[in-house]
Design an enzyme around this catalytic site. Structure first.
Site, PDB file in Angstrom:
ATOM      1  N   SER A  69       6.405  -6.712   7.597  1.00 35.07           N
ATOM      2  CA  SER A  69       6.663  -5.771   8.509  1.00 35.07           C
ATOM      3  C   SER A  69       7.103  -5.707   9.642  1.00 35.07           C
ATOM      4  O   SER A  69       7.598  -6.875  10.023  1.00 35.07           O
ATOM      5  CB  SER A  69       4.933  -5.854   9.173  1.00 35.07           C
TER       6      SER A  69
HETATM    7  N1  SAH Z   1       1.490  -9.029   6.571  1.00 38.54           N
HETATM    8  C1  SAH Z   1       3.017  -9.403   5.848  1.00 38.54           C
HETATM    9  C2  SAH Z   1       3.218  -8.286   5.095  1.00 38.54           C
HETATM   10  C3  SAH Z   1       3.022  -8.277   3.592  1.00 38.54           C
HETATM   11  S1  SAH Z   1       3.125  -6.621   3.021  1.00 38.54           S
HETATM   12  C4  SAH Z   1       4.479  -9.838   6.983  1.00 38.54           C
HETATM   13  O1  SAH Z   1       4.529 -10.136   8.296  1.00 38.54           O
HETATM   14  O2  SAH Z   1       5.196  -8.881   6.734  1.00 38.54           O
HETATM   15  C5  SAH Z   1       1.420  -6.549   2.291  1.00 38.54           C
HETATM   16  C6  SAH Z   1       1.235  -7.487   1.291  1.00 38.54           C
HETATM   17  O3  SAH Z   1      -0.308  -7.503   0.834  1.00 38.54           O
HETATM   18  C7  SAH Z   1       2.356  -7.642   0.311  1.00 38.54           C
HETATM   19  O4  SAH Z   1       3.175  -8.722  -0.072  1.00 38.54           O
HETATM   20  C8  SAH Z   1       0.900  -7.716  -0.518  1.00 38.54           C
HETATM   21  O5  SAH Z   1       1.098  -7.760  -2.324  1.00 38.54           O
HETATM   22  C9  SAH Z   1      -0.659  -8.061  -0.453  1.00 38.54           C
HETATM   23  N2  SAH Z   1      -1.616  -7.191  -1.066  1.00 38.54           N
HETATM   24  C10 SAH Z   1      -1.700  -6.099  -1.395  1.00 38.54           C
HETATM   25  N3  SAH Z   1      -2.842  -5.821  -2.109  1.00 38.54           N
HETATM   26  C11 SAH Z   1      -3.533  -7.159  -2.096  1.00 38.54           C
HETATM   27  C12 SAH Z   1      -5.012  -7.823  -1.913  1.00 38.54           C
HETATM   28  N4  SAH Z   1      -5.689  -7.375  -2.517  1.00 38.54           N
HETATM   29  N5  SAH Z   1      -4.909  -8.564  -1.663  1.00 38.54           N
HETATM   30  C13 SAH Z   1      -3.871  -9.257  -1.533  1.00 38.54           C
HETATM   31  N6  SAH Z   1      -2.723  -9.093  -1.047  1.00 38.54           N
HETATM   32  C14 SAH Z   1      -2.670  -8.180  -1.029  1.00 38.54           C
END
Ligand code: SAH
Length: 223
Positions: A69
């Protein structure tokens, strides 16, 4: 390659200070969150080829079709999760590369973070180990459903876009707890959500709809 890393390492404190100044200009006011964003080296969380852009206010690819993000989003969600109080335990859904987890770990007692893509759990674990972040636990799991865990957290931060509130998670919120999530709105453009805050109050759940954001979707099942 090692020399490149060192070079970035030498300038990153300055670059990071500039990123934090931008966050202030963009309205982030919580000094605890700004200090956390100053402390965590964001370039560690992206591939070396992208490290040069790590402090720009943009999301960047982290592999497996996912993104880290943008700094403003991480700061804003952290500020909303903290809500001006000292945080006990926090649950994050969507670890990705682990950057938001590392930021939260600066001021929460313990961060439990769940990620559905196994390869990203491994990647985040490498990053967090290299930072010696001891108060973070990672789990390969699906955070759109009940986790089968025994947790009572002050905040839940969902970092993937939900089409509805993942109500199976609400039971993990302690009294006074708060969930922060990007929630798709009926009638809004695809791929766009509003940051939404849900508070557990003595009178029941209270929901507020805030900033417009763009997140990758919350999906079910493991990968
Ligand atoms: N927190 C991260 C953002 C990651 S993007 C940061 O610091 O930048 C969002 C993430 O959510 C992705 O890696 C994706 O695989 C995960 N995701 C999507 N659906 C999910 C679910 N049902 N359970 C756990 N993770 C999930």
């Amino acid at each position: 390659m090692t020399a490149d890393r060192t070079g970035i390492g030498m300038t990153s404190a300055r670059t990071r200070a500039r990123m934090v100044e931008r966050l202030r200009e963009q309205g982030i006011a919580d000094e605890v969150v700004l200090a956390a964003m100053t402390a965590v080296p964001r370039h560690i969380f992206v591939d070396e080829a992208l490290a040069i852009r790590a402090y720009d206010d943009v999301p960047l690819p982290i592999g497996h079709g996912q993104t880290i993000s943008q700094p403003w989003v991480v700061a804003r969600m952290s500020e909303l999760a903290r809500n001006g109080r000292d945080l006990g335990d926090v649950l994050e859904i969507g670890t990705g590369c682990g950057y938001q987890s590392a930021v939260l770990a600066q001021f929460a007692r313990h961060v439990y973070s769940v990620e559905r893509i196994g390869a990203l759990v491994a990647k985040a674990r490498r990053h967090l180990t290299s930072l010696k972040a001891k108060n973070v636990s990672l789990k390969h799991g699906d955070g759109s459903h009940d986790l089968g865990e025994d947790l009572a957290v002050d905040a839940i931060v969902v970092t993937a876009a939900a089409t509805h509130v993942p109500s199976a998670l609400l039971r993990y919120l302690a009294p006074g707890g708060r969930m922060v999530l990007p929630l798709a709105q009926a009638g809004e453009e695809r791929g766009v959500q509003r940051l939404t805050v849900i508070d557990v109050t003595p009178a029941g759940l209270r929901e507020q709809t805030l900033d417009t954001v763009r997140f990758v979707p919350l999906l079910s099942g493991l990968a």
